[in-house]
Write a protein that holds these residues in place. Structure first.
Motif, PDB file in Angstrom:
ATOM      1  N   SER A 280       0.820  -1.206   0.000  1.00  0.00           N
ATOM      2  CA  SER A 280       0.000   0.000   0.000  1.00  0.00           C
ATOM      3  C   SER A 280       0.856   1.258   0.000  1.00  0.00           C
ATOM      4  O   SER A 280       2.078   1.197   0.103  1.00  0.00           O
ATOM      5  N   ILE A 281       0.180   2.375  -0.119  1.00  0.00           N
ATOM      6  CA  ILE A 281       0.827   3.670  -0.241  1.00  0.00           C
ATOM      7  C   ILE A 281       0.294   4.582   0.858  1.00  0.00           C
ATOM      8  O   ILE A 281      -0.878   4.509   1.192  1.00  0.00           O
ATOM      9  N   GLU A 282       1.164   5.424   1.380  1.00  0.00           N
ATOM     10  CA  GLU A 282       0.687   6.460   2.301  1.00  0.00           C
ATOM     11  C   GLU A 282       1.341   7.778   1.921  1.00  0.00           C
ATOM     12  O   GLU A 282       2.507   7.808   1.536  1.00  0.00           O
ATOM     13  N   PHE A 283       0.577   8.841   2.043  1.00  0.00           N
ATOM     14  CA  PHE A 283       1.170  10.171   1.861  1.00  0.00           C
ATOM     15  C   PHE A 283       1.388  10.772   3.243  1.00  0.00           C
ATOM     16  O   PHE A 283       0.476  10.795   4.079  1.00  0.00           O
ATOM     17  N   ALA A 368       5.799  13.391   1.239  1.00  0.00           N
ATOM     18  CA  ALA A 368       6.464  12.166   0.794  1.00  0.00           C
ATOM     19  C   ALA A 368       5.444  11.068   0.507  1.00  0.00           C
ATOM     20  O   ALA A 368       4.364  11.038   1.098  1.00  0.00           O
ATOM     21  N   THR A 369       5.788  10.211  -0.434  1.00  0.00           N
ATOM     22  CA  THR A 369       4.964   9.039  -0.723  1.00  0.00           C
ATOM     23  C   THR A 369       5.698   7.832  -0.154  1.00  0.00           C
ATOM     24  O   THR A 369       6.835   7.562  -0.529  1.00  0.00           O
ATOM     25  N   LEU A 370       5.042   7.139   0.764  1.00  0.00           N
ATOM     26  CA  LEU A 370       5.664   5.995   1.425  1.00  0.00           C
ATOM     27  C   LEU A 370       5.053   4.714   0.877  1.00  0.00           C
ATOM     28  O   LEU A 370       3.835   4.581   0.802  1.00  0.00           O
ATOM     29  N   PHE A 371       5.923   3.805   0.485  1.00  0.00           N
ATOM     30  CA  PHE A 371       5.464   2.538  -0.082  1.00  0.00           C
ATOM     31  C   PHE A 371       5.640   1.445   0.962  1.00  0.00           C
ATOM     32  O   PHE A 371       6.712   1.293   1.524  1.00  0.00           O
TER      33      PHE A 371
END
Lengths: 616, 315
Positions: A280-283, A368-371
């Motif tokens: 998943s992705i988190e901003f 930031a985009t966290l994977f």
């Protein structure tokens, strides 16, 4: 009458048979023990990787038979099974977790042969063991998500155009938009229709109620489903890579199903867990107060945490999640007006409103985009179930330029980065849930047993047929036997040549059956020749008539059988398809060998001279 | 030169056509009755469910295994020997609310209790919906095959012969299915492939006879349709016996040596080769004769050339 083939015809026959034999040769060489290295998570297998691997193996005294870099994957062949295990350990330790290192068996075809396109037949799972999954994508979910997003679009767009509506809701008939008067309805219809043909609008106003029904257009619906399927295939492929399986197959079947084949895998529980695992992705906002020194020492505020960047280096992010990846509906790489690469992202309506609030307050600040993904590293929980390791990585940092809504772009990336980011964003989660509707596991011992059984049936059947033909037709029988053998080798050759063809157990059955039926052509011809001889024809005339008269019969009989094989191929799945393929190839090659092949030998032996008696 | 059959003159095959046709009809009706009453024992591919194949280290005690498998999840399980006394196959029906994995785990747990060294050789799970679709596609495939053949044979030969050949094929398919129904043999995907192969094989046979009938109609100036059909069947008889023989030999080899996974396929083919050979004579040819096939039907159509009736332009 002289039965003679012109030279070119003999040459053609020789040529075709030679090609068939040539491409059958790779099947004789067996397999090498090998270790396969595939990159995951943005890494790449390059020449540098190859030399690292070579150095590691040399330092461990493991002899390398051959090392090949092809299609972004590295295949290192070693001498035996023990060395293979050692090599795998050594390579895995040396390369780290950005690569998947798997055991593999590689065809031991000599290089010169391989360079000419020679590869052995591929064996199906029923012959070498492994797992086969058939997965179904729940399309209803994908469509529902799209409908929701369209409803949100209508709300914002109608409001933006100052067209007054009384309500929008999802009904059984489609999206229902209610108006207070005909005037607004007409305006809305005109406006909405001017915005592309994704949707079909129907006016169902009656008795003072003004309604507009919107449905996804046929074409758009198809497109939505197609995208959902494609995206799920990409996601599943990424996950399958995590399994470290040699030569996995991820393939679409029909409009909403995906086939996954994992050769050599026995532990289905583990395979299922990983296929079902989510990335998943988190901003999150970047903690700008944490400077390089603070990050290096690891002393950041309790509200922040340090993460690795995919491109290298570290960055501190606030723990508060601004937006999670569940709200992402799509991500496409594209170019801005200065042709700089970017990634356009669309969020669902809820995500859109959250994001719009967050960005309004943070213009000019880096985000930031966290994977996040879960990876299997072989560890197990105390209760024996698989423990998945959580891996988190920052994949991009961008400055918020303006208040963002549902659709926004991330810039400041190079072309490949944009491609990868879009892929990762999309591949993060499955757009629509997937269920396993079929599962087949074949043990490796059963696979080997199947091969053995098939080969035995073939040998017995073939032996009896060969002996019978020789005894019954003597000289001509010998020729038919040569043709039959050539036919079998050619089927193997053609199967090896066709890239998609896979040999399965029913495929072997198809080959065995071909042996039985292939003699039919020669039997027809020979019986005809005998008949002509009985009717008092001369030897040469009998040969000529025999071949000429039998030809149309053979053609008609085989064309109809070919037709049924073709139908089997088009409706069948897996095993049945495998049977149909060998049957079709067998029919084609047997017609060639039985008619043209034997004729060329018969002509060479008996044609063109006075013969009193035929050995038939 | 020696021959399997040295037939002097022509055998009057059609003389026995009426009683044999009646026998055929009885077989077809019997098969249809069995299909209607007993139905087909659809295999896993079509019904959905779970199959687990096990290999025990010594002779397996099926009673004990059945007794172990009496939980709620494994209700309705079928336990059978498969190939040898050490190999066991268990079939579990689809159960609402029970995951197939749970079922497999239960089977493995029960088997391990009896024999710690038991090996799980094969697991197959098919969802019920997939099975439904396959059954529909399979039926459709047989139909499409028959229609394609009807068209091809009408085009290459003549409609009476086409009808005869399709009737013969339907006859073979029905009887093969009837045998599977009567003995309640497992009907899975490989059997379906077998049935379609029977269609191809039986047609092969029919076409060879028809080809000769067409040839003889054009060649023999004398003789009625019956005589010509008899001559044609006689002339192709030794070929029919030899080809049937060689095909039978390899199919028997498959049946005996090919292993349990293609047993159904080989059984369907064995059946089909017998009925197929027989029907190409007594169903296909006989029906064509009854439909009134004669010499005129076989005459090549004269192609009328454009402008043939006009005077040549050049003198």
């Amino acid at each position: 009458m002289l039965n003679k083939y012109p030279m070119w015809k003999n040459l053609m026959v020789a040529c075709i048979i030679f090609v068939g034999f040539f491409y059958a040769i790779p099947n004789l060489f067996g397999e090498d023990y090998a270790v396969q290295v595939v990159a995951t998570r943005g890494a790449e297998v390059t020449v540098a990787t190859q030399s690292t691997v070579n150095d590691v193996l040399t330092s461990k005294n493991i002899a390398i038979k051959r090392s090949e870099l092809e299609n972004g994957q590295l295949l290192v062949r070693v001498m035996d099974g023990d060395q293979q295990l050692l090599a795998k350990e050594a390579i895995a330790t040396a390369l780290g977790d950005k690569y998947t290192v798997a055991l593999n068996l590689a065809p031991a075809t000599p290089e010169w042969l391989e360079s000419m396109g020679g590869t052995p037949m591929k064996l199906g799972l029923d012959l070498r063991g492994g797992v086969h999954f058939l997965m179904e994508v729940k399309m209803g979910e994908a469509v529902r998500k799209m409908t929701e997003s369209k409803m949100a679009d209508f709300r914002t767009d109608l409001r933006g155009e100052r067209i007054r509506y009384a309500g929008i809701r999802d009904s059984a008939r489609g999206i229902e938009i209610k108006f207070r008067d005909a005037d607004n309805l007409a305006k809305a219809e005109r406006f909405l229709k001017s915005r592309g043909n994704d949707m079909v609008f129907t006016d169902i106003s009656s008795g003072g109620n003004y309604f507009l029904i919107a449905n996804l257009s046929e074409n758009y619906l198809k497109q939505v489903k197609e995208e959902a399927l494609q995206q799920n295939i990409t996601t599943i492929r990424n996950r399958v890579n995590e399994l470290g399986v040699a030569e996995p197959v991820v393939q679409r079947q029909g409009a909403e199903r995906i086939i996954v084949q994992l050769p050599g895998v026995q532990d289905t529980a583990r395979a299922k867990k990983i296929l079902g695992a989510t990335a998943s992705i988190e901003f999150r906002m970047v903690d700008e107060k944490a400077d390089a020194a603070a990050i290096a020492s690891g002393r950041v505020s309790p509200n922040s945490q340090i993460y690795d960047r995919r491109q290298g280096g570290k960055v501190a992010l606030y723990k508060e999640v601004m937006l999670s990846g569940t709200h992402i509906q799509g991500a496409q790489p594209s170019f801005d007006e200065y042709s700089r690469p970017q990634v356009s992202i669309n969020l669902d309506s809820k995500g859109g409103s959250i994001f719009s609030n967050v960005t309004k307050d943070n213009i000019g600040k880096p985000m930031a985009t966290l994977f996040i993904e879960y990876k299997d590293n072989g560890a197990k929980n105390p209760d024996g179930s698989i423990k998945l390791e959580k891996i988190e990585e920052v994949i991009s940092v961008a400055t918020i330029q303006a208040r963002l809504g549902r659709n926004f772009v991330i810039t400041g990336l190079d072309h490949t980065e944009a491609q990868n980011l879009a892929l990762l964003l999309r591949a993060g989660a499955l757009i629509a849930p997937v269920v396993i509707v079929e599962e087949r596991t074949i043990g490796p011992s059963l696979g080997a047993e199947n091969v053995q059984n098939g080969v035995q049936a073939m040998i017995w059947g073939m032996a009896v047929v060969l002996i019978f033909m020789l005894v019954y037709y003597r000289g001509f029988g010998l020729i038919a036997n040569l043709a039959l053998t050539a036919n079998l080798v050619m089927v193997v050759g053609v199967m090896s040549m066709i890239p998609g063809a896979v040999l399965t157990l029913p495929g072997i059955a198809g080959m065995v059956l071909t042996v039985g039926m292939a003699v039919d052509g020669n039997v027809l011809i020979y019986e005809r020749i005998r008949e002509e001889l009985r009717n008092g024809r001369s030897v040469q005339q009998a040969i000529h008539e025999g071949y000429a008269n039998a030809f149309s019969t053979i053609a008609d009989a085989n064309i109809t059988t070919f037709m049924t094989a073709l139908i089997l191929f088009s409706v069948g799945t897996g095993a049945v398809k495998g049977f149909a393929v060998t049957l079709m190839i067998g029919i084609a090659t047997s017609m060639f060998t039985a008619i043209v092949g034997t004729r060329s030998i018969v002509n060479a032996v008996w044609g063109g001279k006075r013969v009193k008696k035929l050995s038939i | 030169m020696f021959q399997v059959l040295s037939i002097k003159g022509t055998v009057n095959f059609l003389r026995h056509a009426v009683p044999i046709s009646i026998l055929s009809l009885i077989l077809v009706i019997g098969s249809l009755t069995s299909l209607a009453t007993k139905g087909i024992n659809w295999g896993l591919d079509f019904t959905g469910g779970t199959v687990v194949e096990l290999e025990f280290s010594s002779t397996a005690d099926l009673q004990a295994l059945r007794a172990e498998l009496s939980s709620e999840e494994t209700e309705g399980v079928v336990v059978q020997h498969f190939g040898s006394s050490r190999d066991v196959i268990t079939r579990l029906p689809v159960k609402e609310g029970v995951k197939s994995e749970t079922q497999v785990e239960q089977v493995m747990a029960a088997a391990t209790k009896l024999d710690p060294k038991v090996i799980q050789k094969r697991v197959e799970m098919v969802g019920p919906q997939i099975g439904q679709e396959l059954a529909e596609q399979g039926g459709l495939a047989v139909l499409v095959a028959l229609i394609c053949i009807l068209i091809y044979v009408s085009f290459r030969f003549e409609w009476r012969l086409a009808l005869g050949s399709v009737a013969a094929l339907a006859h073979d398919v029905i009887i093969t299915l009837g045998v599977f129904s009567l003995f309640q043999l497992d009907f899975d995907l490989t059997v379906l492939a077998g049935v379609l192969t029977v269609v191809g094989y039986s047609l092969n046979d029919t076409i060879v006879v028809f080809d000769r009938i067409r040839e003889n109609f054009l060649k023999m100036r004398k003789g009625g349709p019956e005589e010509i059909v008899n001559t044609s069947i006689t002339q192709t008889m030794s070929r029919t016996i030899i080809t049937t023989g060689t095909t039978l030999v390899v199919v028997i080899a498959l049946f005996l040596k090919g292993g349990t996974m293609i047993h159904g396929f080989a059984t369907a083919l064995l059946m089909g080769i017998f009925v197929g050979t027989f029907s190409s004579i007594y169903v296909a040819s006989f029906l064509a004769v009854k439909l009134g096939i004669n010499r005129e039907h076989m005459m090549p159509v004269e192609i009328e050339k454009e402008g043939a009736d006009q005077d040549p332009l050049t003198p």
